[in-house]
Scaffold this motif. Sequence first.
Motif, PDB file in Angstrom:
ATOM      1  N   THR A 170       0.834  -1.206   0.000  1.00  0.00           N
ATOM      2  CA  THR A 170       0.000   0.000   0.000  1.00  0.00           C
ATOM      3  C   THR A 170       0.866   1.252   0.000  1.00  0.00           C
ATOM      4  O   THR A 170       0.607   2.214  -0.739  1.00  0.00           O
ATOM      5  CB  THR A 170      -0.918  -0.003   1.234  1.00  0.00           C
ATOM      6  OG1 THR A 170      -1.757  -1.161   1.186  1.00  0.00           O
ATOM      7  CG2 THR A 170      -1.792   1.253   1.260  1.00  0.00           C
ATOM      8  N   GLN A 171       1.916   1.233   0.832  1.00  0.00           N
ATOM      9  CA  GLN A 171       2.814   2.389   0.876  1.00  0.00           C
ATOM     10  C   GLN A 171       3.521   2.594  -0.460  1.00  0.00           C
ATOM     11  O   GLN A 171       3.698   3.725  -0.913  1.00  0.00           O
ATOM     12  CB  GLN A 171       3.838   2.188   1.993  1.00  0.00           C
ATOM     13  CG  GLN A 171       3.232   2.206   3.384  1.00  0.00           C
ATOM     14  CD  GLN A 171       4.225   1.808   4.456  1.00  0.00           C
ATOM     15  OE1 GLN A 171       5.304   1.301   4.159  1.00  0.00           O
ATOM     16  NE2 GLN A 171       3.866   2.030   5.713  1.00  0.00           N
ATOM     17  N   SER A 172       3.900   1.474  -1.095  1.00  0.00           N
ATOM     18  CA  SER A 172       4.567   1.577  -2.394  1.00  0.00           C
ATOM     19  C   SER A 172       3.626   2.123  -3.453  1.00  0.00           C
ATOM     20  O   SER A 172       4.029   2.892  -4.321  1.00  0.00           O
ATOM     21  CB  SER A 172       5.093   0.199  -2.823  1.00  0.00           C
ATOM     22  OG  SER A 172       6.075  -0.252  -1.934  1.00  0.00           O
ATOM     23  N   ASN A 173       2.343   1.721  -3.393  1.00  0.00           N
ATOM     24  CA  ASN A 173       1.369   2.229  -4.370  1.00  0.00           C
ATOM     25  C   ASN A 173       1.161   3.727  -4.215  1.00  0.00           C
ATOM     26  O   ASN A 173       0.992   4.452  -5.200  1.00  0.00           O
ATOM     27  CB  ASN A 173       0.036   1.495  -4.217  1.00  0.00           C
ATOM     28  CG  ASN A 173       0.071   0.103  -4.820  1.00  0.00           C
ATOM     29  OD1 ASN A 173       0.871  -0.170  -5.711  1.00  0.00           O
ATOM     30  ND2 ASN A 173      -0.775  -0.787  -4.330  1.00  0.00           N
ATOM     31  N   VAL A 174       1.168   4.192  -2.951  1.00  0.00           N
ATOM     32  CA  VAL A 174       1.061   5.639  -2.712  1.00  0.00           C
ATOM     33  C   VAL A 174       2.259   6.349  -3.324  1.00  0.00           C
ATOM     34  O   VAL A 174       2.137   7.397  -3.965  1.00  0.00           O
ATOM     35  CB  VAL A 174       0.962   5.926  -1.202  1.00  0.00           C
ATOM     36  CG1 VAL A 174       1.078   7.431  -0.930  1.00  0.00           C
ATOM     37  CG2 VAL A 174      -0.351   5.389  -0.648  1.00  0.00           C
ATOM     38  N   TYR A 175       3.437   5.736  -3.141  1.00  0.00           N
ATOM     39  CA  TYR A 175       4.660   6.313  -3.713  1.00  0.00           C
ATOM     40  C   TYR A 175       4.582   6.350  -5.235  1.00  0.00           C
ATOM     41  O   TYR A 175       4.939   7.347  -5.876  1.00  0.00           O
ATOM     42  CB  TYR A 175       5.848   5.490  -3.245  1.00  0.00           C
ATOM     43  CG  TYR A 175       7.169   5.885  -3.867  1.00  0.00           C
ATOM     44  CD1 TYR A 175       7.770   7.088  -3.561  1.00  0.00           C
ATOM     45  CD2 TYR A 175       7.807   5.035  -4.774  1.00  0.00           C
ATOM     46  CE1 TYR A 175       8.985   7.447  -4.126  1.00  0.00           C
ATOM     47  CE2 TYR A 175       9.019   5.384  -5.340  1.00  0.00           C
ATOM     48  CZ  TYR A 175       9.594   6.585  -5.015  1.00  0.00           C
ATOM     49  OH  TYR A 175      10.790   6.937  -5.587  1.00  0.00           O
TER      50      TYR A 175
END
Length: 411
Positions: A170-175
């Motif tokens: 999820t954090q990577s998708n936000v990035y």
Amino acid sequence: MQAKDAIKILVVDDRPDNLMSIESILEKESYTIVKAHSGRAALKVLLHEYDFSLILMDVLMPDMNGFETAALIYQRDRLKNIPIIFITAHNEDEAIFKGYKVGAMDFIYKPINPELLRIKVGLFVELYRKTQSLLEQEQHLLNINGTLQREIEEREASERKVRELNQQLTQSNVYLKTINEELDRFAFVASHDLQEPLRKIRVFSDMILQKRADPEEVHRHIQKITNAAARMQQLVNDLLRFSRHSVQGGDFEQVDLNEVVRGAVSELEVQIQQANAVIKIDTLPTIQAIPTLMQQVFYNLVSNALKFRKKEVAPQVHIYAEKDGQKKFYHIHVRDNGIGIDHQYLTDIFVVFKRLHSYHEIEGSGIGLSICKKIMDQHQGHIRATSELNEGTTFIVGLPEMQEMRDLSAS
């Protein structure tokens, strides 16, 4: 991702002299140039080679024109992400529409301007490299997700690991979303903002070439061309500065913010004297930080205070610190008496290339505050602004105490 010395560009033109001219213009950039004398020859090359960063293609070619060739190229999945720039002597809306419809990224018009060709090729090569990086990250994330699904099916004990990795995903998708938004803005600046000064250069150059102006008018036209070229150079430099900033930095160390701020103010000495500005600096704390990056933050904030000042009013800038003991943070305030910012735009100002004023009114490209935000993210800090129209603006830089920074770094 390709290294610069491995960047390949396919140039398609039925005239050998045009191929030689383009190769000569780009030879200093260390690109690998592959030449094709027709659309069919280009397709034959692309049957075996897929690692091109850019295709430069003439529109008017016998047998198969550039638009037909591009349509066939983009039918293949392995080639659909390679940007194509068409080279043409025609500037009709219908031809331009047709080119964009088949997937063109941009046009270059004959006779070719060498500097413009180098700039556009550099921008689109950089854009392609970033796109490839995103695709690699996306594939990596998809692979991780596939592994997680298999582990869920194989054993119940993997649920805890699945939750942890899904959080990372999820954090990577936000990035990735943030990077995609930045790429969209890069593309907009490359295709729109750069066109405006180019149009001016073409218009006033044509006026001079047609010899319809007297010497005074010629001088004014040349001045307008110079100003437009300077504006375009600023945009290109800001594009490169923002794209490279993510790899810049240094080591964290104990930093006296008093010295950092004095260094930033010293760099702006000429602008401060010209604006008759008063800079007041209270005692500031010592923190754990990257000194060169922190100096850039305060340079940008003081520079903004000078740039967005009121007419006929000398700028006053007050820099002071407050400590939030509960959250173990220092808040460094940079307060000015300038024109202020409407409340609804206080978040937008940190978005890359977001401008609230025309560059005709106030110089700049809208990159300084976005770089400040990047730097503060790197320091596990934050930056925000409070403001009232015509009442000035206060930027608040939040930085962890030294012990807190060490704890964050260790985790």
